[in-house]
Design a protein around this motif. Structure first.
Motif, PDB file in Angstrom:
ATOM      1  N   ASP A 187       3.074  -0.424  12.214  1.00 35.77           N
ATOM      2  CA  ASP A 187       4.682  -0.975  12.159  1.00 35.77           C
ATOM      3  C   ASP A 187       4.723  -1.988  11.238  1.00 35.77           C
ATOM      4  OD1 ASP A 187       5.108   0.703  14.303  1.00 35.77           O
ATOM      5  OD2 ASP A 187       4.586  -0.840  15.779  1.00 35.77           O
ATOM      6  N   GLU A 188       3.754  -3.074  11.228  1.00 33.35           N
ATOM      7  CA  GLU A 188       3.681  -4.036  10.090  1.00 33.35           C
ATOM      8  C   GLU A 188       3.754  -3.674   8.700  1.00 33.35           C
ATOM      9  OE1 GLU A 188       0.073  -6.038  11.279  1.00 33.35           O
ATOM     10  OE2 GLU A 188       1.077  -7.691  12.399  1.00 33.35           O
ATOM     11  N   ARG A 189       3.085  -2.481   8.309  1.00 33.63           N
ATOM     12  CA  ARG A 189       3.253  -2.276   7.014  1.00 33.63           C
ATOM     13  C   ARG A 189       4.677  -1.510   6.824  1.00 33.63           C
ATOM     14  NH1 ARG A 189      -1.813   1.836   7.083  1.00 33.63           N
ATOM     15  NH2 ARG A 189      -2.980   0.285   8.193  1.00 33.63           N
ATOM     16  N   TYR A 190       5.268  -0.803   7.855  1.00 32.00           N
ATOM     17  CA  TYR A 190       6.319  -0.251   7.823  1.00 32.00           C
ATOM     18  C   TYR A 190       7.498  -1.485   7.506  1.00 32.00           C
ATOM     19  CZ  TYR A 190      10.424   2.422   8.635  1.00 32.00           C
ATOM     20  OH  TYR A 190      11.724   3.204   8.743  1.00 32.00           O
ATOM     21  N   LYS A 191       7.467  -2.384   8.329  1.00 33.30           N
ATOM     22  CA  LYS A 191       8.231  -3.356   7.994  1.00 33.30           C
ATOM     23  C   LYS A 191       8.336  -4.131   6.810  1.00 33.30           C
ATOM     24  CE  LYS A 191       9.599  -7.747  10.366  1.00 33.30           C
ATOM     25  NZ  LYS A 191       9.785  -8.377   9.155  1.00 33.30           N
ATOM     26  N   LYS A 192       7.124  -4.447   6.346  1.00 35.36           N
ATOM     27  CA  LYS A 192       7.041  -5.032   4.837  1.00 35.36           C
ATOM     28  C   LYS A 192       7.587  -4.134   3.828  1.00 35.36           C
ATOM     29  CE  LYS A 192       2.998  -7.886   5.011  1.00 35.36           C
ATOM     30  NZ  LYS A 192       2.100  -8.793   3.963  1.00 35.36           N
ATOM     31  N   MET A 193       7.501  -2.796   3.966  1.00 35.04           N
ATOM     32  CA  MET A 193       7.929  -1.836   2.902  1.00 35.04           C
ATOM     33  C   MET A 193       9.493  -1.966   3.124  1.00 35.04           C
ATOM     34  SD  MET A 193       7.558   2.277   2.847  1.00 35.04           S
ATOM     35  CE  MET A 193       8.585   2.636   4.249  1.00 35.04           C
ATOM     36  N   ILE A 194      10.052  -2.030   4.342  1.00 33.00           N
ATOM     37  CA  ILE A 194      11.433  -1.984   4.427  1.00 33.00           C
ATOM     38  C   ILE A 194      11.871  -3.406   3.944  1.00 33.00           C
ATOM     39  CG2 ILE A 194      13.529  -2.085   6.021  1.00 33.00           C
ATOM     40  CD1 ILE A 194      12.204   0.655   5.808  1.00 33.00           C
ATOM     41  N   ASP A 195      11.356  -4.312   4.259  1.00 32.61           N
ATOM     42  CA  ASP A 195      11.725  -5.787   3.681  1.00 32.61           C
ATOM     43  C   ASP A 195      11.716  -5.944   2.154  1.00 32.61           C
ATOM     44  OD1 ASP A 195      11.972  -6.800   6.360  1.00 32.61           O
ATOM     45  OD2 ASP A 195      10.133  -7.779   6.360  1.00 32.61           O
ATOM     46  N   LYS A 196      10.720  -5.093   1.555  1.00 30.10           N
ATOM     47  CA  LYS A 196      10.645  -5.061   0.173  1.00 30.10           C
ATOM     48  C   LYS A 196      11.860  -4.478  -0.489  1.00 30.10           C
ATOM     49  CE  LYS A 196       7.930  -3.888  -3.901  1.00 30.10           C
ATOM     50  NZ  LYS A 196       6.636  -3.115  -4.184  1.00 30.10           N
ATOM     51  N   LYS A 197      12.178  -3.143   0.081  1.00 32.24           N
ATOM     52  CA  LYS A 197      13.324  -2.410  -0.498  1.00 32.24           C
ATOM     53  C   LYS A 197      14.493  -3.084  -0.084  1.00 32.24           C
ATOM     54  CE  LYS A 197      11.468   2.429   0.403  1.00 32.24           C
ATOM     55  NZ  LYS A 197      11.452   3.576   1.016  1.00 32.24           N
TER      56      LYS A 197
END
Length: 75
Positions: free
Chosen positions: A39-49
């Motif tokens: 979940d944290e990795r997914y959130k970081k990826m979304i934040d970056k995008k």
């Protein structure tokens, strides 16, 4: 003191290793980013995008404002 270990034997093993091999033997060699849950990795990826898209949209707005002002000057 609670350090989040399930098994107290782990702490005893660390102390024993420290006593026999020194401080280098118990240094952290794995960056914590590898331990991020999914979940944290997914959130970081979304934040970056989202940040990248935000920058792109700001650039588009600036371009449109400049082109609009140039068009008004030409009229």
């Amino acid at each position: 003191m609670d350090i989040g270990l399930i098994n107290y034997k782990t702490a005893l093993d660390w102390v024993k290793k420290y006593d026999t091999e020194g401080e280098q033997s118990i240094q952290d060699t794995y960056p914590r980013k590898n331990y991020l849950n999914e979940d944290e990795r997914y959130k970081k990826m979304i934040d970056k995008k989202l940040m990248e898209e935000n920058e792109r949209l700001k650039a588009e707005i600036d371009f449109l404002k400049k082109s609009q002002s140039l068009a008004k000057k030409l009229e």
